[in-house]
Design a protein around this motif. Structure first.
Motif, PDB file in Angstrom:
ATOM      1  N   TYR A 136       0.789  -1.237   0.000  1.00 19.03           N
ATOM      2  CA  TYR A 136       0.000   0.000   0.000  1.00 19.03           C
ATOM      3  C   TYR A 136       0.818   1.282   0.000  1.00 19.03           C
ATOM      4  N   CYS A 137       1.975   1.279   0.602  1.00 25.03           N
ATOM      5  CA  CYS A 137       2.670   2.542   0.822  1.00 25.03           C
ATOM      6  C   CYS A 137       3.867   2.735  -0.103  1.00 25.03           C
ATOM      7  N   ALA A 138       4.521   1.615  -0.475  1.00 20.71           N
ATOM      8  CA  ALA A 138       5.786   1.731  -1.201  1.00 20.71           C
ATOM      9  C   ALA A 138       5.625   2.405  -2.560  1.00 20.71           C
ATOM     10  N   VAL A 139       4.426   2.346  -3.160  1.00 20.44           N
ATOM     11  CA  VAL A 139       4.244   3.002  -4.466  1.00 20.44           C
ATOM     12  C   VAL A 139       4.603   4.479  -4.374  1.00 20.44           C
ATOM     13  N   CYS A 140       4.358   5.095  -3.242  1.00 16.36           N
ATOM     14  CA  CYS A 140       4.717   6.505  -3.084  1.00 16.36           C
ATOM     15  C   CYS A 140       5.979   6.675  -2.233  1.00 16.36           C
ATOM     16  N   HIS A 141       6.014   5.952  -1.109  1.00 17.45           N
ATOM     17  CA  HIS A 141       7.097   6.216  -0.154  1.00 17.45           C
ATOM     18  C   HIS A 141       8.345   5.391  -0.441  1.00 17.45           C
TER      19      HIS A 141
ATOM     20  N   GLY B 227       5.336  12.496 -10.574  1.00 15.79           N
ATOM     21  CA  GLY B 227       4.764  13.831 -10.434  1.00 15.79           C
ATOM     22  C   GLY B 227       3.705  14.035  -9.356  1.00 15.79           C
ATOM     23  N   PHE B 228       3.444  13.015  -8.509  1.00 14.99           N
ATOM     24  CA  PHE B 228       2.502  13.227  -7.400  1.00 14.99           C
ATOM     25  C   PHE B 228       3.152  14.176  -6.393  1.00 14.99           C
ATOM     26  N   ALA B 229       2.353  14.785  -5.539  1.00 10.36           N
ATOM     27  CA  ALA B 229       2.892  15.724  -4.538  1.00 10.36           C
ATOM     28  C   ALA B 229       4.050  15.090  -3.786  1.00 10.36           C
ATOM     29  N   PRO B 230       5.063  15.866  -3.422  1.00  8.67           N
ATOM     30  CA  PRO B 230       6.228  15.276  -2.748  1.00  8.67           C
ATOM     31  C   PRO B 230       5.885  14.668  -1.398  1.00  8.67           C
ATOM     32  N   ALA B 231       6.511  13.541  -1.083  1.00 10.01           N
ATOM     33  CA  ALA B 231       6.284  12.882   0.216  1.00 10.01           C
ATOM     34  C   ALA B 231       7.567  12.978   1.030  1.00 10.01           C
ATOM     35  N   PRO B 232       7.432  13.132   2.337  1.00  9.88           N
ATOM     36  CA  PRO B 232       8.639  13.269   3.160  1.00  9.88           C
ATOM     37  C   PRO B 232       9.358  11.930   3.314  1.00  9.88           C
ATOM     38  N   ASN B 233      10.613  11.998   3.725  1.00  9.14           N
ATOM     39  CA  ASN B 233      11.333  10.796   4.111  1.00  9.14           C
ATOM     40  C   ASN B 233      10.729  10.345   5.445  1.00  9.14           C
TER      41      ASN B 233
ATOM     42  N   ASP C  73      13.324  13.420  11.340  1.00 10.06           N
ATOM     43  CA  ASP C  73      13.029  13.654  12.762  1.00 10.06           C
ATOM     44  C   ASP C  73      11.549  13.914  13.029  1.00 10.06           C
ATOM     45  N   ARG C  74      10.943  14.755  12.187  1.00  6.91           N
ATOM     46  CA  ARG C  74       9.555  15.145  12.433  1.00  6.91           C
ATOM     47  C   ARG C  74       8.630  13.923  12.432  1.00  6.91           C
ATOM     48  N   VAL C  75       8.869  12.990  11.499  1.00  2.00           N
ATOM     49  CA  VAL C  75       7.997  11.808  11.407  1.00  2.00           C
ATOM     50  C   VAL C  75       8.322  10.831  12.536  1.00  2.00           C
TER      51      VAL C  75
ATOM     52  N   ALA D 182       9.226  11.616  15.405  1.00  2.00           N
ATOM     53  CA  ALA D 182       8.678  12.169  16.649  1.00  2.00           C
ATOM     54  C   ALA D 182       7.169  11.939  16.790  1.00  2.00           C
ATOM     55  N   LEU D 183       6.494  11.567  15.700  1.00  2.00           N
ATOM     56  CA  LEU D 183       5.048  11.306  15.804  1.00  2.00           C
ATOM     57  C   LEU D 183       4.818  10.057  16.644  1.00  2.00           C
ATOM     58  N   SER D 184       3.724  10.050  17.415  1.00  2.00           N
ATOM     59  CA  SER D 184       3.431   8.860  18.220  1.00  2.00           C
ATOM     60  C   SER D 184       2.853   7.765  17.318  1.00  2.00           C
TER      61      SER D 184
ATOM     62  N   GLY E 217      -3.271   7.392  12.661  1.00  2.00           N
ATOM     63  CA  GLY E 217      -4.212   8.416  12.183  1.00  2.00           C
ATOM     64  C   GLY E 217      -3.886   8.845  10.763  1.00  2.00           C
ATOM     65  N   VAL E 218      -2.587   8.997  10.438  1.00  2.13           N
ATOM     66  CA  VAL E 218      -2.188   9.400   9.081  1.00  2.13           C
ATOM     67  C   VAL E 218      -2.636   8.333   8.073  1.00  2.13           C
ATOM     68  N   ILE E 219      -2.410   7.049   8.420  1.00  2.00           N
ATOM     69  CA  ILE E 219      -2.814   5.977   7.492  1.00  2.00           C
ATOM     70  C   ILE E 219      -4.340   5.979   7.361  1.00  2.00           C
TER      71      ILE E 219
ATOM     72  N   ARG F 134      -2.931  16.147   4.537  1.00  2.00           N
ATOM     73  CA  ARG F 134      -2.732  17.084   3.410  1.00  2.00           C
ATOM     74  C   ARG F 134      -2.856  16.374   2.049  1.00  2.00           C
ATOM     75  N   ASN F 135      -1.712  16.172   1.322  1.00  2.00           N
ATOM     76  CA  ASN F 135      -1.821  15.567  -0.019  1.00  2.00           C
ATOM     77  C   ASN F 135      -1.891  14.042  -0.007  1.00  2.00           C
ATOM     78  N   MET F 136      -1.751  13.435   1.139  1.00  2.00           N
ATOM     79  CA  MET F 136      -1.781  11.965   1.167  1.00  2.00           C
ATOM     80  C   MET F 136      -3.214  11.451   1.381  1.00  2.00           C
ATOM     81  N   PRO F 137      -3.646  10.510   0.538  1.00  2.00           N
ATOM     82  CA  PRO F 137      -5.020   9.999   0.676  1.00  2.00           C
ATOM     83  C   PRO F 137      -5.204   9.093   1.897  1.00  2.00           C
ATOM     84  N   ALA F 138      -6.462   8.888   2.310  1.00  3.98           N
ATOM     85  CA  ALA F 138      -6.785   8.039   3.463  1.00  3.98           C
ATOM     86  C   ALA F 138      -6.807   6.567   3.050  1.00  3.98           C
TER      87      ALA F 138
ATOM     88  N   ALA G  53       0.015  -2.940  12.170  1.00  4.94           N
ATOM     89  CA  ALA G  53       1.193  -3.718  11.745  1.00  4.94           C
ATOM     90  C   ALA G  53       2.093  -2.838  10.883  1.00  4.94           C
ATOM     91  N   ILE G  54       1.483  -1.984  10.033  1.00  2.00           N
ATOM     92  CA  ILE G  54       2.274  -1.077   9.195  1.00  2.00           C
ATOM     93  C   ILE G  54       3.026  -0.076  10.075  1.00  2.00           C
ATOM     94  N   VAL G  55       2.341   0.418  11.131  1.00  2.00           N
ATOM     95  CA  VAL G  55       3.007   1.363  12.048  1.00  2.00           C
ATOM     96  C   VAL G  55       4.234   0.679  12.665  1.00  2.00           C
TER      97      VAL G  55
HETATM   98  C1  HEC Z   1      -0.470   8.167  -3.301  1.00  2.00           C
HETATM   99  C2  HEC Z   1       0.787   8.328  -2.635  1.00  2.00           C
HETATM  100  C3  HEC Z   1       0.873   7.922  -1.189  1.00  2.00           C
HETATM  101  C4  HEC Z   1       0.611   6.697  -0.635  1.00  2.00           C
HETATM  102  C5  HEC Z   1       0.129   5.438  -1.334  1.00  2.00           C
HETATM  103  C6  HEC Z   1       0.916   6.807   0.756  1.00  2.00           C
HETATM  104  N1  HEC Z   1       1.362   8.059   1.055  1.00  2.00           N
HETATM  105 FE1  HEC Z   1       2.022   8.718   2.840  1.00  2.00          FE
HETATM  106  N2  HEC Z   1       2.310  10.561   2.076  1.00  2.00           N
HETATM  107  C7  HEC Z   1       2.102  10.904   0.753  1.00  2.00           C
HETATM  108  C8  HEC Z   1       2.361  12.326   0.591  1.00  2.00           C
HETATM  109  C9  HEC Z   1       2.254  13.100  -0.711  1.00  2.00           C
HETATM  110  C10 HEC Z   1       2.699  12.802   1.864  1.00  2.00           C
HETATM  111  C11 HEC Z   1       3.020  14.252   2.233  1.00  2.00           C
HETATM  112  C12 HEC Z   1       1.698  14.888   2.601  1.00  2.00           C
HETATM  113  C13 HEC Z   1       1.845  16.379   2.710  1.00  2.00           C
HETATM  114  O1  HEC Z   1       2.568  16.834   3.607  1.00  2.00           O
HETATM  115  O2  HEC Z   1       1.230  17.054   1.879  1.00  2.00           O
HETATM  116  C14 HEC Z   1       2.680  11.673   2.776  1.00  2.00           C
HETATM  117  C15 HEC Z   1       2.977  11.741   4.115  1.00  2.00           C
HETATM  118  C16 HEC Z   1       3.084  10.653   4.953  1.00  2.00           C
HETATM  119  C17 HEC Z   1       3.537  10.692   6.318  1.00  2.00           C
HETATM  120  C18 HEC Z   1       4.018  11.935   7.065  1.00  2.00           C
HETATM  121  C19 HEC Z   1       2.862  12.530   7.786  1.00  2.00           C
HETATM  122  C20 HEC Z   1       3.133  13.900   8.309  1.00  2.00           C
HETATM  123  O3  HEC Z   1       2.543  14.244   9.355  1.00  2.00           O
HETATM  124  O4  HEC Z   1       3.886  14.644   7.690  1.00  2.00           O
HETATM  125  C21 HEC Z   1       3.487   9.411   6.797  1.00  2.00           C
HETATM  126  C22 HEC Z   1       3.864   8.950   8.196  1.00  2.00           C
HETATM  127  C23 HEC Z   1       2.987   8.585   5.720  1.00  2.00           C
HETATM  128  N3  HEC Z   1       2.755   9.360   4.625  1.00  2.00           N
HETATM  129  C24 HEC Z   1       2.789   7.226   5.832  1.00  2.00           C
HETATM  130  C25 HEC Z   1       2.198   6.457   4.840  1.00  2.00           C
HETATM  131  C26 HEC Z   1       1.881   5.060   5.013  1.00  2.00           C
HETATM  132  C27 HEC Z   1       2.176   4.229   6.245  1.00  2.00           C
HETATM  133  C28 HEC Z   1       1.291   4.662   3.837  1.00  2.00           C
HETATM  134  C29 HEC Z   1       0.717   3.306   3.518  1.00  2.00           C
HETATM  135  C30 HEC Z   1      -0.419   2.903   4.283  1.00  2.00           C
HETATM  136  C31 HEC Z   1       1.265   5.802   2.954  1.00  2.00           C
HETATM  137  N4  HEC Z   1       1.822   6.864   3.587  1.00  2.00           N
HETATM  138  C32 HEC Z   1       0.781   5.758   1.666  1.00  2.00           C
HETATM  139  C33 HEC Z   1       1.725  10.085  -0.268  1.00  2.00           C
HETATM  140  C34 HEC Z   1       1.338   8.761  -0.120  1.00  2.00           C
END
Ligand code: HEC
Length: 205
Positions: A113-118, A132-138, A142-144, A146-148, A154-156, A161-165, A177-179
């Protein structure tokens, strides 16, 4: 005589046929052409088969037979279902037992679920971001870190913001398990050679 006997046979036959219909009986009436009138019904998208007694269908360890029992469970266990304590603060630690099987499951779900972006290391340079999707953080910055655990849950669940639910696709147990796997990723990517026990250093250097 012949005519009489054939008439008699016809009469008996009619009696037999009519006797089959509408008779008061405890038994189900004989139904010549059932046209699939009577059959088990299932709602669209529901599980089509009743699982055998004492078994759990693969992947639905926490599924509920109807939405009200799920709503009750959510109310009674906000830690597991929402990642929040009774007082609304984020949960600090994953509420499930974290063992090897749980971590393997977490890694597998993360890679799906996550590796396609992260990307698999959490660098944020997955294929979708490269295209070209919105940039995702490493995920090890530190900031990530530090999250509990509850905030990561909750993020998943709700996206940020730009990351979908992902609460619709990933059941709660798998989100936790992902956490747990994320914590492993962070530990691995942030550690240096000094974290490796001396007796193993020769293997990694
Ligand atoms: C479609 C692409 C995409 C997928 C799939 C995705 N993410 Fe993200 N994620 C993002 C982007 C883009 C951001 C940056 C959001 C922003 O700051 O606008 C982000 C941010 C985050 C953050 C940082 C949150 C923060 O407070 O800054 C975490 C943690 C994270 N993702 C975890 C996950 C996990 C775990 C999964 C799998 C369940 C996942 N992501 C799947 C695109 C994705």
């Amino acid at each position: 005589m012949k005519r009489f006997s054939s008439l008699f046979c016809l009469f008996v036959l009619m009696l037999l046929v009519s006797g089959c219909r509408g008779e008061r009986s405890e038994k189900t009436p004989f139904h010549l052409n059932p046209n699939m009138d009577f059959q088990a019904k299932f709602k669209a998208q529901s599980f089509s088969q009743k699982p055998p007694e004492g078994t759990v269908q693969w992947g639905s360890e926490r599924s509920f037979s109807d939405s009200s029992t799920r709503a009750d469970a959510i109310k009674s266990d906000s830690v597991f279902y929402k990642g929040k304590n009774e007082d609304g603060t984020w949960v600090n630690k994953v509420p499930s037992e974290v063992d090897a099987a749980f971590l393997i499951r977490g890694e597998e779900r993360y890679n799906i679920y996550c590796a396609v972006c992260h990307d698999r290391t959490g660098s944020g340079k997955g294929l979708v971001i490269q295209r070209g999707f919105a940039p995702a953080p490493n995920l090890s910055e530190d900031r990530v870190v530090a999250l509990s655990d509850g905030e990561l849950f909750g993020v998943i669940s709700h996206g940020v913001r730009n990351m979908p639910a992902y609460r619709k696709q990933i059941p709660e147990e798998d989100r936790w398990a992902i956490v747990a796997h994320l914590r492993v990723l962070q530990k691995v990517t942030r550690s240096s050679i000094s974290d490796v026990p001396h007796y193993m250093k020769s293997e990694v250097q």
